[in-house]
Design a protein around this motif. Structure first.
Motif, PDB file in Angstrom:
ATOM      1  N   HIS A 167       0.845  -1.199   0.000  1.00  9.38           N
ATOM      2  CA  HIS A 167       0.000   0.000   0.000  1.00  9.38           C
ATOM      3  C   HIS A 167       0.879   1.248   0.000  1.00  9.38           C
ATOM      4  O   HIS A 167       2.081   1.188   0.289  1.00  9.38           O
ATOM      5  N   ASP A 168       0.272   2.371  -0.346  1.00  9.32           N
ATOM      6  CA  ASP A 168       1.008   3.639  -0.349  1.00  9.32           C
ATOM      7  C   ASP A 168       0.369   4.624   0.623  1.00  9.32           C
ATOM      8  O   ASP A 168       0.355   5.826   0.390  1.00  9.32           O
ATOM      9  N   ARG A 169      -0.164   4.100   1.729  1.00  6.51           N
ATOM     10  CA  ARG A 169      -0.891   4.950   2.677  1.00  6.51           C
ATOM     11  C   ARG A 169      -0.131   5.107   3.988  1.00  6.51           C
ATOM     12  O   ARG A 169      -0.710   5.148   5.078  1.00  6.51           O
ATOM     13  N   GLY A 170       1.189   5.219   3.894  1.00  2.50           N
ATOM     14  CA  GLY A 170       1.991   5.445   5.087  1.00  2.50           C
ATOM     15  C   GLY A 170       1.657   6.734   5.802  1.00  2.50           C
ATOM     16  O   GLY A 170       1.942   6.894   6.994  1.00  2.50           O
ATOM     17  N   TYR A 171       1.040   7.673   5.087  1.00  2.00           N
ATOM     18  CA  TYR A 171       0.658   8.947   5.695  1.00  2.00           C
ATOM     19  C   TYR A 171      -0.353   8.761   6.825  1.00  2.00           C
ATOM     20  O   TYR A 171      -0.570   9.667   7.628  1.00  2.00           O
ATOM     21  N   LEU A 172      -0.992   7.577   6.903  1.00  2.00           N
ATOM     22  CA  LEU A 172      -1.912   7.332   8.006  1.00  2.00           C
ATOM     23  C   LEU A 172      -1.208   7.428   9.352  1.00  2.00           C
ATOM     24  O   LEU A 172      -1.854   7.609  10.387  1.00  2.00           O
ATOM     25  N   CYS A 173       0.113   7.293   9.341  1.00  2.00           N
ATOM     26  CA  CYS A 173       0.888   7.370  10.585  1.00  2.00           C
ATOM     27  C   CYS A 173       1.541   8.739  10.778  1.00  2.00           C
ATOM     28  O   CYS A 173       2.464   8.874  11.583  1.00  2.00           O
ATOM     29  N   ASP A 174       1.101   9.749  10.072  1.00  3.74           N
ATOM     30  CA  ASP A 174       1.718  11.072  10.184  1.00  3.74           C
ATOM     31  C   ASP A 174       1.401  11.761  11.505  1.00  3.74           C
ATOM     32  O   ASP A 174       2.075  12.721  11.882  1.00  3.74           O
ATOM     33  N   HIS A 175       0.365  11.328  12.196  1.00  3.07           N
ATOM     34  CA  HIS A 175      -0.056  11.989  13.429  1.00  3.07           C
ATOM     35  C   HIS A 175      -0.188  10.979  14.559  1.00  3.07           C
ATOM     36  O   HIS A 175      -0.416   9.796  14.323  1.00  3.07           O
ATOM     37  N   ALA A 176      -0.073  11.460  15.792  1.00  2.74           N
ATOM     38  CA  ALA A 176      -0.290  10.604  16.957  1.00  2.74           C
ATOM     39  C   ALA A 176      -1.760  10.214  17.044  1.00  2.74           C
ATOM     40  O   ALA A 176      -2.630  10.896  16.508  1.00  2.74           O
ATOM     41  N   GLY A 177      -2.028   9.102  17.690  1.00  2.00           N
ATOM     42  CA  GLY A 177      -3.418   8.658  17.799  1.00  2.00           C
ATOM     43  C   GLY A 177      -3.580   7.558  18.827  1.00  2.00           C
ATOM     44  O   GLY A 177      -2.689   7.313  19.646  1.00  2.00           O
ATOM     45  N   ILE A 178      -4.719   6.905  18.783  1.00  2.00           N
ATOM     46  CA  ILE A 178      -5.049   5.814  19.703  1.00  2.00           C
ATOM     47  C   ILE A 178      -5.237   4.539  18.893  1.00  2.00           C
ATOM     48  O   ILE A 178      -5.988   4.520  17.923  1.00  2.00           O
ATOM     49  N   SER A 238      -2.020   4.419  23.166  1.00  2.00           N
ATOM     50  CA  SER A 238      -1.645   5.584  22.361  1.00  2.00           C
ATOM     51  C   SER A 238      -0.383   5.290  21.563  1.00  2.00           C
ATOM     52  O   SER A 238       0.410   4.407  21.906  1.00  2.00           O
ATOM     53  N   PHE A 239      -0.221   5.990  20.472  1.00  2.00           N
ATOM     54  CA  PHE A 239       0.996   5.878  19.664  1.00  2.00           C
ATOM     55  C   PHE A 239       1.332   7.241  19.080  1.00  2.00           C
ATOM     56  O   PHE A 239       0.488   8.132  18.992  1.00  2.00           O
ATOM     57  N   ASP A 240       2.597   7.388  18.691  1.00  2.00           N
ATOM     58  CA  ASP A 240       3.014   8.559  17.927  1.00  2.00           C
ATOM     59  C   ASP A 240       3.591   8.046  16.614  1.00  2.00           C
ATOM     60  O   ASP A 240       3.701   6.826  16.413  1.00  2.00           O
ATOM     61  N   PRO A 241       3.924   8.919  15.667  1.00  2.00           N
ATOM     62  CA  PRO A 241       4.386   8.434  14.360  1.00  2.00           C
ATOM     63  C   PRO A 241       5.535   7.450  14.420  1.00  2.00           C
ATOM     64  O   PRO A 241       5.631   6.559  13.569  1.00  2.00           O
ATOM     65  N   SER A 242       6.395   7.566  15.435  1.00  2.00           N
ATOM     66  CA  SER A 242       7.555   6.672  15.507  1.00  2.00           C
ATOM     67  C   SER A 242       7.184   5.270  15.974  1.00  2.00           C
ATOM     68  O   SER A 242       7.965   4.331  15.810  1.00  2.00           O
ATOM     69  N   THR A 243       5.994   5.104  16.573  1.00  2.00           N
ATOM     70  CA  THR A 243       5.571   3.782  17.051  1.00  2.00           C
ATOM     71  C   THR A 243       4.296   3.331  16.352  1.00  2.00           C
ATOM     72  O   THR A 243       3.525   2.540  16.895  1.00  2.00           O
ATOM     73  N   GLY A 261      -5.615   9.721  14.650  1.00  2.00           N
ATOM     74  CA  GLY A 261      -4.288   9.353  14.185  1.00  2.00           C
ATOM     75  C   GLY A 261      -4.202   9.217  12.687  1.00  2.00           C
ATOM     76  O   GLY A 261      -3.137   8.934  12.162  1.00  2.00           O
ATOM     77  N   THR A 262      -5.287   9.396  11.958  1.00  2.00           N
ATOM     78  CA  THR A 262      -5.240   9.307  10.508  1.00  2.00           C
ATOM     79  C   THR A 262      -5.566  10.659   9.893  1.00  2.00           C
ATOM     80  O   THR A 262      -6.097  11.539  10.544  1.00  2.00           O
ATOM     81  N   ILE A 263      -5.229  10.815   8.622  1.00  2.00           N
ATOM     82  CA  ILE A 263      -5.594  12.013   7.890  1.00  2.00           C
ATOM     83  C   ILE A 263      -6.264  11.598   6.607  1.00  2.00           C
ATOM     84  O   ILE A 263      -6.256  10.431   6.235  1.00  2.00           O
TER      85      ILE A 263
END
Length: 367
Positions: free
Chosen positions: A164-175, A182-187, A308-310
């Protein structure tokens, strides 16, 4: 009065009916490549007809490879060299599952209803175009309609086919939606709710690469998760993953009720939309999970993204994966790309307007 379909649907229907007639003949005890090829062609014809219905009536259009109004024509892949009775049985199950979904569309939109065995029931639930299920039909009802068969045990699974090419889903922190962690982009990881390997074993073994890529990039099947949760889940289906994480940073955490319901309902939705099967253990596990979900309502395909998604970017060049800007001519070079955009996959061999794949191997900007 039946609605008149576009020519392409009638052509697909005629081909499907003709091939279906050949399947009525007794099958020899020793299976041949021709037996497989006949079924694979029927599967492809029925999928093309499903896509015609989807496009004509605005139903599940996100499932159509290439999108509407000119969807790609799905063609069968190569048949196994030494077919077995299991190869025949798996294909026959998929054919029946496709036919059931075709009949849902026929009855909902009053088209080709003379082809529905027994006709359409007058008191059937109203079909929800977003999911092919029903606003008056529970997820449990939709689950019961899925084909039940053993998982495909053959070879041919290639993880890259489902990228997939949807890595941007991890651009923001979320649950994390499964556990509430909780997670941030690095996790963060992007999880296929129905894992790519699970899809392969449930029917995607018969798809061509374009269809597999479309599934791998299906928005309804992708979700931002905590990395340790995603890796615990891996390629397991609901019967194989307990939801409890036994080691690592997330050790001791487990599925929350909302996460279990999300996983169960989305699995039923995605498997229905893509005509994938379930085995007996998975079906039972899904049913047990759904018993704890009030109302059992199928999730809408138009809901807001989870925390956590955009939103999906809309101006991606159709020739490449991951998402590259859609610019005129050959206006983009490898030097213009970020590290996360490399290497580039050329989706259709020879179609490389930016000339990123100099050696023609399907991969560009590798150095």
């Amino acid at each position: 009065m039946h609605r008149k379909l576009k020519y392409r649907s009638w052509a697909a229907m005629a081909a499907a009916v003709a091939l279906a007639a050949t399947l009525l003949a007794p099958v020899a005890s020793a299976q041949t490549v021709a037996d497989i090829e006949t079924r694979d062609q029927l599967i492809a014809n029925q999928e093309n007809l499903l896509n015609t219905y989807r496009c004509l009536f605005g139903v599940d259009t996100d499932v159509v490879p290439g999108g509407c109004p000119t969807p790609d024509v799905i063609a069968p892949g190569p048949a196994p060299a030494n077919p077995t009775q299991n190869d025949i049985d798996v294909r026959d199950g998929l054919i029946q599952n496709q036919e059931a979904l075709l009949n849902v569309y026929r009855c909902q939109f009053d088209v080709d209803t003379q082809l529905v065995p027994g006709g359409c029931t007058a008191d059937g639930g109203e079909v929800d175009p977003q999911v092919g299920g029903g606003t008056e039909t529970t997820v449990m009802d939709v689950l019961s309609a899925l084909t039940v068969e053993a998982e495909y045990g053959g070879s041919g699974y290639v993880r890259a086919d489902f990228e997939h090419d949807r890595g941007y889903l991890c651009d923001h922190a979320g649950i994390d939606p499964y556990t509430g962690i909780s997670f941030d982009p690095s996790t963060c990881d992007v999880d296929h709710i129905v894992a790519a390997q699970e899809a392969f074993e449930s029917g995607a073994w018969a798809w061509d690469t374009a269809r597999r890529r479309a599934f791998g990039n299906e928005a309804e099947n992708l979700i931002a998760t905590r990395d340790c949760v995603n890796r615990s889940k891996g390629a397991r289906d609901m019967a194989e993953w307990s939801g409890r994480i036994g080691s690592g940073v997330c050790e001791g955490t487990e599925l929350i009720v909302e996460g279990r319901c999300l996983l169960a309902t989305k699995t039923v939705q995605v498997k229905t939309a893509y005509s994938l099967s379930v085995d007996t253990d998975e079906k039972n596990a899904l049913a047990r999970a759904l018993e704890g979900c009030a109302g059992h309502s199928l999730p809408s395909t138009t809901t807001e993204p989870i925390a956590g998604t955009i939103e999906t970017e809309s101006d991606c060049h159709p020739a490449y994966s991951p998402c590259l800007p859609n610019l005129p001519g050959d206006a983009l070079n490898c030097g213009d790309l970020t590290a996360s955009q490399k290497p580039v996959t050329v989706l259709v061999p020879g179609v490389d307007p930016y000339r990123l794949d100099r050696d023609g191997d399907g991969r560009g900007c590798t150095s």
